[in-house]
Design a protein around this motif. Structure first.
Motif, mmCIF file in Angstrom:
data_model
loop_
_atom_site.group_PDB
_atom_site.id
_atom_site.type_symbol
_atom_site.label_atom_id
_atom_site.label_comp_id
_atom_site.label_asym_id
_atom_site.label_seq_id
_atom_site.Cartn_x
_atom_site.Cartn_y
_atom_site.Cartn_z
ATOM 1 N N ARG A 184 0.919 -0.752 -0.107
ATOM 2 C CA ARG A 184 -0.465 -0.042 -0.068
ATOM 3 C C ARG A 184 0.756 1.077 -0.092
ATOM 4 N NH1 ARG A 184 -5.106 -0.958 3.851
ATOM 5 N NH2 ARG A 184 -6.189 -0.038 2.977
ATOM 6 N N PRO A 185 2.036 2.299 -1.036
ATOM 7 C CA PRO A 185 2.220 2.677 -1.319
ATOM 8 C C PRO A 185 1.765 3.855 -1.398
ATOM 9 C CG PRO A 185 2.195 1.736 -3.315
ATOM 10 C CD PRO A 185 1.526 1.001 -2.697
ATOM 11 N N GLY A 186 0.950 4.583 -1.369
ATOM 12 C CA GLY A 186 0.197 5.312 -0.973
ATOM 13 C C GLY A 186 0.147 5.547 0.621
ATOM 14 N N PRO A 231 -2.681 7.887 9.418
ATOM 15 C CA PRO A 231 -3.129 6.571 10.363
ATOM 16 C C PRO A 231 -2.131 5.194 10.236
ATOM 17 C CG PRO A 231 -3.894 7.346 8.535
ATOM 18 C CD PRO A 231 -3.080 8.441 8.421
ATOM 19 N N LEU A 232 -0.806 5.330 9.651
ATOM 20 C CA LEU A 232 -0.031 4.071 9.254
ATOM 21 C C LEU A 232 0.893 4.524 10.441
ATOM 22 C CD1 LEU A 232 0.877 1.807 8.073
ATOM 23 C CD2 LEU A 232 1.826 2.245 6.656
ATOM 24 N N ARG A 233 1.429 5.334 11.068
ATOM 25 C CA ARG A 233 2.893 5.181 11.409
ATOM 26 C C ARG A 233 1.462 5.494 12.476
ATOM 27 N NH1 ARG A 233 7.020 10.022 9.279
ATOM 28 N NH2 ARG A 233 6.899 8.806 7.203
ATOM 29 N N THR A 234 0.597 6.436 13.292
ATOM 30 C CA THR A 234 0.298 6.161 14.098
ATOM 31 C C THR A 234 0.081 4.584 15.143
ATOM 32 O OG1 THR A 234 -1.113 8.692 14.471
ATOM 33 C CG2 THR A 234 -1.721 6.368 15.766
ATOM 34 N N THR A 235 -0.661 3.211 13.682
ATOM 35 C CA THR A 235 -0.513 2.191 13.785
ATOM 36 C C THR A 235 0.259 1.258 14.671
ATOM 37 O OG1 THR A 235 -3.057 2.291 12.606
ATOM 38 C CG2 THR A 235 -2.196 0.489 13.233
ATOM 39 N N LEU A 236 0.770 1.851 13.677
ATOM 40 C CA LEU A 236 2.139 1.401 14.445
ATOM 41 C C LEU A 236 2.900 1.298 15.403
ATOM 42 C CD1 LEU A 236 4.264 0.877 10.251
ATOM 43 C CD2 LEU A 236 3.367 -0.483 11.637
ATOM 44 N N LEU A 237 3.116 2.923 15.313
ATOM 45 C CA LEU A 237 3.382 2.965 17.051
ATOM 46 C C LEU A 237 2.245 2.281 18.365
ATOM 47 C CD1 LEU A 237 5.582 4.032 18.232
ATOM 48 C CD2 LEU A 237 3.935 6.449 18.543
ATOM 49 N N CYS A 244 -5.768 0.427 -3.025
ATOM 50 C CA CYS A 244 -6.603 0.586 -2.043
ATOM 51 C C CYS A 244 -7.193 1.628 -2.562
ATOM 52 C CB CYS A 244 -5.268 0.797 -1.186
ATOM 53 S SG CYS A 244 -4.809 -0.774 -1.054
ATOM 54 N N GLU A 245 -8.244 2.475 -2.311
ATOM 55 C CA GLU A 245 -9.161 3.287 -2.478
ATOM 56 C C GLU A 245 -8.633 4.509 -1.670
ATOM 57 O OE1 GLU A 245 -13.008 2.854 -3.588
ATOM 58 O OE2 GLU A 245 -12.965 1.087 -4.693
ATOM 59 N N GLN A 246 -7.765 5.490 -2.056
ATOM 60 C CA GLN A 246 -7.562 6.379 -0.771
ATOM 61 C C GLN A 246 -6.977 7.138 -1.651
ATOM 62 O OE1 GLN A 246 -3.331 5.294 1.619
ATOM 63 N NE2 GLN A 246 -3.682 3.881 -0.289
ATOM 64 N N GLY A 247 -6.649 8.551 -0.601
ATOM 65 C CA GLY A 247 -7.365 10.124 -0.934
ATOM 66 C C GLY A 247 -5.485 10.365 -1.939
ATOM 67 N N PRO A 248 -5.730 11.784 -1.709
ATOM 68 C CA PRO A 248 -4.461 12.194 -2.117
ATOM 69 C C PRO A 248 -3.267 11.958 -1.012
ATOM 70 C CG PRO A 248 -5.563 13.915 -2.324
ATOM 71 C CD PRO A 248 -7.166 12.681 -1.761
ATOM 72 N N PRO A 249 -1.846 12.060 -1.411
ATOM 73 C CA PRO A 249 -0.677 11.862 -0.167
ATOM 74 C C PRO A 249 -1.054 13.339 0.424
ATOM 75 C CG PRO A 249 -0.215 10.688 -2.402
ATOM 76 C CD PRO A 249 -1.499 11.485 -3.094
ATOM 77 N N ARG A 250 -1.310 13.460 1.726
ATOM 78 C CA ARG A 250 -0.667 14.224 1.677
ATOM 79 C C ARG A 250 0.925 15.186 2.646
ATOM 80 N NH1 ARG A 250 -4.058 13.625 7.761
ATOM 81 N NH2 ARG A 250 -3.649 11.463 7.020
#
Length: 420
Positions: free
Chosen positions: A126-128, A135-141, A414-420
């Motif tokens: 999920r490269p996006g 979300p990803l970093r918070t979950t990993l932490l 993965c349907e994600q919004g544009p990178p922030r």
């Protein structure tokens, strides 16, 4: 609240734009060190089984009763796979006290390797999310911090090398599937089973591979399993009876909560764990939710096992981490934290066996329902793996050397919004 959120984002990701290792890696490493030191004084609780078992396997043919290839028939209490015994044989000669400290340190580091492998797999699939700060970093932490606490119990306090290796190889198998390495995935699945037989619950991952590659996974997995276990069965058919070894059915087990009141392990229990775990895993794949296979498999073990050891929890939290990061459309650490509270914190807050048994059982039921019944709109859009995408007409045949197979990674949309 807004200020806290900004501070958390600063911790998780630097603002200056320079490439550097995310700060949560350092935070998790420091957290692992804290729990390693906390568990160390009373650690190594079960390491003597690995020392004794590896000695019997490699130099105990003259013992009474004999070890060697007869070890599982004559010592059924050693429910440890030959790969784990091989690793223990190496570790016990590399340090004082039969290598206890070195084994604990190595197993703790393998926990960090597992977290790193999960992150790499998610960023590949999920490269996006790589450009997102939240979300990803918070979950990993958050999920990683909970995982490390229970991993320290597994690796340092109990020092169960077989469970450590089973979870490590299962993680590497998932990573291999995502990178379209079917032979490696099969080898890792085989090594997981060779480390601890309950790892059979991970076998439904084979179904997550397209038909063109599936045979490679199956052949390699079967070959590795046969290579490890066949010599023991041929030398002593009594090896097969070792699966009937029983342990105490604890008052706080989920098995008791299910109404099974026998004092020890029922004869049907071990096969039922594997069959239920594999059936749920196959159903998850049919629902196009293969990242839940590890969670459902370990959940079946928790629900049907008469034991209530802390180290079982590590497999659950690894499973929730896979589901939260790969299975859900937006990563969120909710299930990891709920599982941590129910399986690790609750036994330290109450000694009511009935309450603890109900917690274990209902947690597994809720996790299973959440995986299989969650609306598709909440899950990552994972197409069926057995349906290869049509080959573009304009693409030269010479550029497609895979027989038309499109690996799961390329079809993980993965349907994600544009990178922030």
């Amino acid at each position: 609240m807004a200020r806290w959120d900004m501070e958390l984002r600063d911790i998780l990701s630097p603002r200056d734009g320079r490439p550097r290792r995310p700060r949560y890696h350092t935070a998790l490493a420091a957290w692992a060190l804290v729990w390693f030191l906390a568990e160390l004084p009373k650690g190594g609780y079960s390491w003597h089984y690995f020392v004794h078992g590896s000695a019997l396997l490699f130099s105990g043919s003259g013992a009474s009763p004999p070890g060697g290839l007869h070890i599982y028939a004559n010592y059924p209490g050693l429910q440890i796979g030959p790969v784990a015994f091989l690793a223990a044989q190496i570790l016990r000669f590399l340090g004082p006290a039969n290598g206890t400290f070195l084994a604990q340190l190595a197993m703790m580091l393998l926990g960090l390797l597992i977290l790193h492998t999960v992150e790499r797999a998610v960023r590949t699939a999920r490269p996006g999310f790589a450009q997102e700060r939240g979300p990803l970093r918070t979950t990993l932490l958050a999920s990683g911090a909970a995982f490390i606490v229970v991993w320290a119990s597994l690796a340092v306090h109990y020092s169960h090398l077989d469970d450590v290796l089973a979870l490590l190889f299962a993680t590497l198998a998932v990573r291999a599937l995502l990178t379209d390495a079917p032979a490696l995935a099969g080898i890792c699945l085989g090594l997981a089973i060779d480390s601890k037989p309950w790892a059979l619950v991970f076998l439904p991952l084979v179904m997550a591979v397209g038909r063109t590659r599936r045979r490679h996974v199956v052949v390699w997995a079967l070959a590795v399993v046969a290579l490890a276990w066949t010599p023991f069965v041929i030398a002593d058919p009594g090896t097969l009876s070792a699966t009937q070894f029983t342990i105490v059915n604890e008052p706080s087990s989920a098995l008791r909560a299910l109404g099974v009141s026998t004092p020890g392990t029922p004869s049907w229990d071990r096969p039922a764990q594997v069959l239920v775990g594999c059936a749920l895993g196959a159903l998850a794949i049919r629902r196009r939710r293969w990242p839940a296979v590890p969670l459902l498999g370990v959940g079946a073990r928790i629900a049907l096992d008469p034991g209530v050891y802390d180290y079982y929890t590590a497999g659950v939290l690894l499973g929730t981490l896979w589901w939260e990061t790969l299975g859900l459309r937006r990563p969120v650490p909710a299930w990891s934290l709920v599982s941590f509270a129910a399986l690790y914190l609750a036994p330290r807050l109450t000694s009511d066996a009935a309450v603890l048994g109900d917690l274990r059982l209902w947690l597994v039921l809720l996790l299973t329902a959440a995986v299989l019944l969650t609306p598709d709109s909440w899950c990552a859009d994972i197409p069926e793996f057995d349906t290869p995408e049509p080959e573009p007409a304009a693409e030269p045949a010479s550029r497609r050397d895979d027989g038309g197979f499109v690996p799961p990674l390329q079809r993980l949309r993965c349907e994600q919004g544009p990178p922030r």
